[in-house]
Design an enzyme around this catalytic site. Sequence first.
Site, short mmCIF file in Angstrom:
data_model
loop_
_atom_site.label_atom_id
_atom_site.label_comp_id
_atom_site.label_asym_id
_atom_site.label_seq_id
_atom_site.Cartn_x
_atom_site.Cartn_y
_atom_site.Cartn_z
N HIS A 204 -6.37 36.28 60.17
CA HIS A 204 -6.39 35.97 58.72
C HIS A 204 -7.68 36.50 58.05
O HIS A 204 -8.49 35.74 57.55
CB HIS A 204 -6.24 34.45 58.48
CG HIS A 204 -5.71 34.14 57.10
ND1 HIS A 204 -4.89 33.08 56.83
CD2 HIS A 204 -5.90 34.77 55.91
CE1 HIS A 204 -4.61 33.05 55.55
NE2 HIS A 204 -5.20 34.07 54.95
N GLU B 108 -2.71 28.03 62.17
CA GLU B 108 -3.95 28.83 62.31
C GLU B 108 -5.10 27.93 62.70
O GLU B 108 -5.26 26.87 62.10
CB GLU B 108 -4.25 29.56 61.00
CG GLU B 108 -3.21 30.63 60.71
CD GLU B 108 -3.48 31.43 59.44
OE1 GLU B 108 -4.47 31.17 58.74
OE2 GLU B 108 -2.68 32.33 59.16
N ARG C 21 1.44 34.66 54.13
CA ARG C 21 1.32 33.38 54.82
C ARG C 21 2.32 33.33 55.98
O ARG C 21 3.44 33.85 55.87
CB ARG C 21 1.63 32.21 53.87
CG ARG C 21 0.54 31.90 52.85
CD ARG C 21 -0.74 31.34 53.51
NE ARG C 21 -1.75 30.98 52.54
CZ ARG C 21 -2.72 31.79 52.10
NH1 ARG C 21 -2.80 33.02 52.55
NH2 ARG C 21 -3.61 31.35 51.22
C1 DGY Z 1 -6.11 33.79 50.09
O1 DGY Z 1 -7.04 33.94 49.28
O2 DGY Z 1 -5.10 33.16 49.81
C2 DGY Z 1 -6.27 34.42 51.42
O3 DGY Z 1 -5.20 34.22 52.24
C3 DGY Z 1 -7.54 33.94 52.06
O4 DGY Z 1 -8.40 34.98 51.86
#
Ligand code: DGY
Length: 319
Positions: free
Chosen positions: A286, A267, A238
């Site tokens: 992402h 984002e 993240r």
């Molecule tokens: C998640 O699943 O947390 C990813 O970042 C999105 O695919």
Amino acid sequence: MKPKVLITRKLPDEIISKIERACEVTMWEYSDTPIPRDVLEEKIVDIDGLFCMISETIDEGLLEKAQNLKVVSNMAVGYNNIDVEAAKRKGIMVTNTPGVLTETTADLTFALLMATARRIPEASEVLRSGEWKSWSPLGLTGQDIYGATLGIIGMGRIGEAIAKRAKGFDMKVLYHNRNRKLETEDRLGLQFVDFDSLLKESDFVCVMTPYTPETKNLISYDQLKLMKNTAILINTARGGIVNEKDLFDALKNGEIWAAGLDVFEEEPVPRSHPLLTLPNLVTLPHIGSASIATRMKMANVAATNLLQALQGETPLNLI
Ligand code: DGY
């Protein structure tokens, strides 16, 4: 009366049909644009179940508006977009989709690591733009991956899957985690080290922790300064875990050699973001879990969690 469900993005028909068999479904009809906040605020009032994505912020203010909500099913393993404590206080279940995206996300993390180390996007651009004039002794040279030291911060499922891939490249793998994982260490030949040693000794540092108040800005200038000048930082977890302003400074000042980011604090990242001006940054929008098979599995697991909760069962992936 069937329970009412809101799905915040257009999903494939087979997922909708699965939910529709037991629920009355309203769906935001676009797959590439998030549901506007005001629509979400209006719809949440009388639904029983919410099927949402990481692009929706499910905060206390929103949850306060819900009169009948029993479950928030997030189509992701990470759930930092949801105020889980506020949901708990209101007796609303929150679920996620662990497990099914582990290998796909590890593949992408390793791909980003390799692309950054070997300057693959930049090299491809040199060719396409006609700048490739001749083979050159030190042209577009990068960092070796095989035999290098990889430091993984956060040894969960995805961390383990990355470590397995690294072993295929004869890498030495260090890790740091809240608690030691002795069985994993033995099985995969990993070495547990303290946080600072990991930063100092690694050629590649992969951030794989969940995003929580404790991990916000975990990697800031002081940490980047500890890393080798030849080191590469990879973040597919993240955005907020790495301080972006500090990363910009560290990349610009040569504190580290390069970074690969699949995630950003905001984002989509604004095109004017200073990080995007740097040649030693490889970026992706992402896409860690973005294989067709895995996204279908995530949608299926999220649908099952939702249905289990609405049928009065304890969902398999209750947070
Ligand atoms: C998640 O699943 O947390 C990813 O970042 C999105 O695919």
